[in-house]
Design an enzyme around this catalytic site. Structure first.
Site, PDB file in Angstrom:
ATOM      1  N   HIS A   1       0.848  -1.207   0.000  1.00  0.00           N
ATOM      2  CA  HIS A   1       0.000   0.000   0.000  1.00  0.00           C
ATOM      3  C   HIS A   1       0.875   1.247   0.000  1.00  0.00           C
ATOM      4  O   HIS A   1       1.019   1.893   1.044  1.00  0.00           O
ATOM      5  CB  HIS A   1      -0.901  -0.024   1.233  1.00  0.00           C
ATOM      6  CG  HIS A   1      -2.113   0.835   1.119  1.00  0.00           C
ATOM      7  ND1 HIS A   1      -2.173   2.108   1.609  1.00  0.00           N
ATOM      8  CD2 HIS A   1      -3.324   0.599   0.576  1.00  0.00           C
ATOM      9  CE1 HIS A   1      -3.380   2.613   1.392  1.00  0.00           C
ATOM     10  NE2 HIS A   1      -4.088   1.701   0.770  1.00  0.00           N
ATOM     11  N   PHE A   2       1.465   1.661  -0.905  1.00  0.00           N
ATOM     12  CA  PHE A   2       1.561   1.277  -2.301  1.00  0.00           C
ATOM     13  C   PHE A   2       3.023   1.019  -2.609  1.00  0.00           C
ATOM     14  O   PHE A   2       3.879   1.726  -2.088  1.00  0.00           O
ATOM     15  CB  PHE A   2       1.035   2.410  -3.184  1.00  0.00           C
ATOM     16  CG  PHE A   2      -0.429   2.691  -2.976  1.00  0.00           C
ATOM     17  CD1 PHE A   2      -1.386   1.944  -3.636  1.00  0.00           C
ATOM     18  CD2 PHE A   2      -0.834   3.691  -2.113  1.00  0.00           C
ATOM     19  CE1 PHE A   2      -2.740   2.214  -3.452  1.00  0.00           C
ATOM     20  CE2 PHE A   2      -2.170   3.956  -1.924  1.00  0.00           C
ATOM     21  CZ  PHE A   2      -3.131   3.225  -2.579  1.00  0.00           C
TER      22      PHE A   2
END
Length: 123
Positions: free
Chosen positions: A40-41
């Protein structure tokens, strides 16, 4: 990773709990290898909103001295990304049956929301 394991990992990344008559606050510093950043991410890790809410829940559980369950989330606004290594201050105050949460990074608002927390065994 289970929710209870994630709660323990968040709690372990926190500093001293500051209690006040109507709530309290605690600063968390989540390192780059904190499991909540995984995926994420990729290349630009940010703390997911659900884990920001979980950090506030962890704080209230510490203030109350018992596990609680999130029953409702209202007026949630996520205002800036929270990155690895940033000092995330989480402050919670009871208000009208809810807990008002305010998360800041370097004095800048990161998130605000109201949450209803209930005893674990309540339906």
């Amino acid at each position: 990773m289970s929710k209870s394991e994630m709660k323990r990992a968040i709690a372990a990344a926190g500093g001293t709990l500051h209690r006040e008559a109507d709530g309290g606050d605690r600063v968390f510093c989540l390192p780059a290898d904190f499991p909540g950043f995984a995926g994420h991410f990729p290349g630009y890790p940010v703390l997911p909103a659900v884990l920001q809410v979980l950090a506030a829940q962890v704080l209230v559980e510490e203030l109350r001295g018992r596990p609680l369950r999130l029953a409702k989330l209202e007026r949630a606004k996520f205002l800036r990304p929270v990155r690895p290594g940033e000092l995330l201050q989480v402050a919670c105050r009871p208000r009208k049956g809810n807990w008002e949460a305010r998360l800041t990074v370097a004095g800048e608002p990161a998130a605000t929301f109201a949450m209803t927390l209930v005893e674990e065994d309540e339906g």
